[in-house]
Design an enzyme around this catalytic site. Structure first.
Site, mmCIF file in Angstrom:
data_model
loop_
_atom_site.group_PDB
_atom_site.id
_atom_site.type_symbol
_atom_site.label_atom_id
_atom_site.label_comp_id
_atom_site.label_asym_id
_atom_site.label_seq_id
_atom_site.Cartn_x
_atom_site.Cartn_y
_atom_site.Cartn_z
ATOM 1 N N GLY A 61 63.306 29.677 44.795
ATOM 2 C CA GLY A 61 63.712 30.903 44.138
ATOM 3 C C GLY A 61 64.824 31.655 44.856
ATOM 4 O O GLY A 61 65.151 31.388 46.019
ATOM 5 N N HIS A 62 65.368 32.633 44.164
ATOM 6 C CA HIS A 62 66.497 33.425 44.638
ATOM 7 C C HIS A 62 66.229 34.077 45.992
ATOM 8 O O HIS A 62 65.103 34.464 46.317
ATOM 9 C CB HIS A 62 66.825 34.520 43.614
ATOM 10 C CG HIS A 62 65.695 35.496 43.428
ATOM 11 N ND1 HIS A 62 65.511 36.604 44.224
ATOM 12 C CD2 HIS A 62 64.673 35.514 42.536
ATOM 13 C CE1 HIS A 62 64.442 37.271 43.844
ATOM 14 N NE2 HIS A 62 63.905 36.621 42.814
ATOM 15 N N ASP A 63 67.275 34.177 46.778
ATOM 16 C CA ASP A 63 67.270 34.907 48.053
ATOM 17 C C ASP A 63 66.310 34.325 49.084
ATOM 18 O O ASP A 63 65.986 34.987 50.076
ATOM 19 C CB ASP A 63 66.944 36.395 47.830
ATOM 20 C CG ASP A 63 67.964 37.069 46.934
ATOM 21 O OD1 ASP A 63 69.136 37.129 47.326
ATOM 22 O OD2 ASP A 63 67.586 37.511 45.824
ATOM 23 N N ALA A 95 62.865 35.229 47.603
ATOM 24 C CA ALA A 95 62.815 36.032 48.831
ATOM 25 C C ALA A 95 61.758 35.550 49.814
ATOM 26 O O ALA A 95 61.159 36.338 50.540
ATOM 27 C CB ALA A 95 62.601 37.504 48.493
#
Length: 210
Positions: free
Chosen positions: A136-138, A156
């Site tokens: 997932g993102h970040d 994250a």
């Protein structure tokens, strides 16, 4: 970004002739990257999938390599050996993997077919995202992180050096997986995992000795 088979570039050597090594070869073939052979102390002098197997210590300076072994400790040992010989780590991405914008892959990373790596992700050197896994993102990987087939890492998340997420395991948003920790297959991580700890189950708990 994905390695490509530009004319004049030396072919890739894959360290490890086992299952992940052969899957690395599959990824290279799909991406049009020429492969010279395998590096494996146990199988040197033989041929695997029609390619020669050499000792890692025989790799010449300037050769390009990728460690196709799942064990992070072995990846650390082999990458240090090959770097010390003057070899150069390559990054390899299957053409059917998706890498979103603003994502950076460190040297020696492997992303297999069907994987999805979302935006603003950082993958440290010699990390692996196996087939049909998602990141997932970040999210930030340290070095030599592994996400096994079907693993799902939410946004994250921090995975420290040598952390492993097992097949079909889930790490929920914002969690931290400590250095050398192992998330067992199918586990659901709802809280941070300390370094070196093996967790299993849903919700994931430390594995008790038998």
């Amino acid at each position: 970004m994905p390695t490509t088979g530009e004319p004049g570039r030396p072919g890739l050597w894959i360290a490890g002739a086992g299952g992940v090594g052969r899957e690395t070869l599959d990824t290279a073939l799909a991406a049009g990257v020429p492969v010279e052979g395998f590096l494996d102390d146990r199988q040197y002098g033989s041929a695997v999938r029609g390619l020669p197997v050499r000792r890692p210590a025989d790799l010449p300076a300037g050769a390009r390599y990728l460690v196709g072994i799942a064990d992070p400790a072995v990846r650390q040992r082999l990458s240090a050996l090959l770097d010390g010989l003057g070899a150069v780590p390559a990054t390899l991405v299957h053409p059917r993997a998706l890498i979103a914008p603003d994502t950076v892959l460190g040297p020696g990373c492997l992303v297999m077919g069907g994987a999805y790596v979302s935006s603003s992700v950082r993958l440290g050197a010699h990390s692996q995202v196996h087939y049909n896994a998602t990141v997932g993102h970040d999210t930030v990987f340290g070095e030599r992180v592994t996400v096994y087939p079907g693993g799902n890492v939410s946004g994250a998340v921090l995975l420290a050096d040598g952390a492993t997420v097992g097949s079909n395991a889930v790490v929920l948003q914002g969690r931290t997986i400590g250095a050398g920790a192992f998330v067992g297959a199918g586990a659901v991580v709802t809280r941070d995992v300390p370094p070196g700890v093996v967790v299993v189950g849903s919700p994931a708990r430390p594995l008790r000795p038998a």
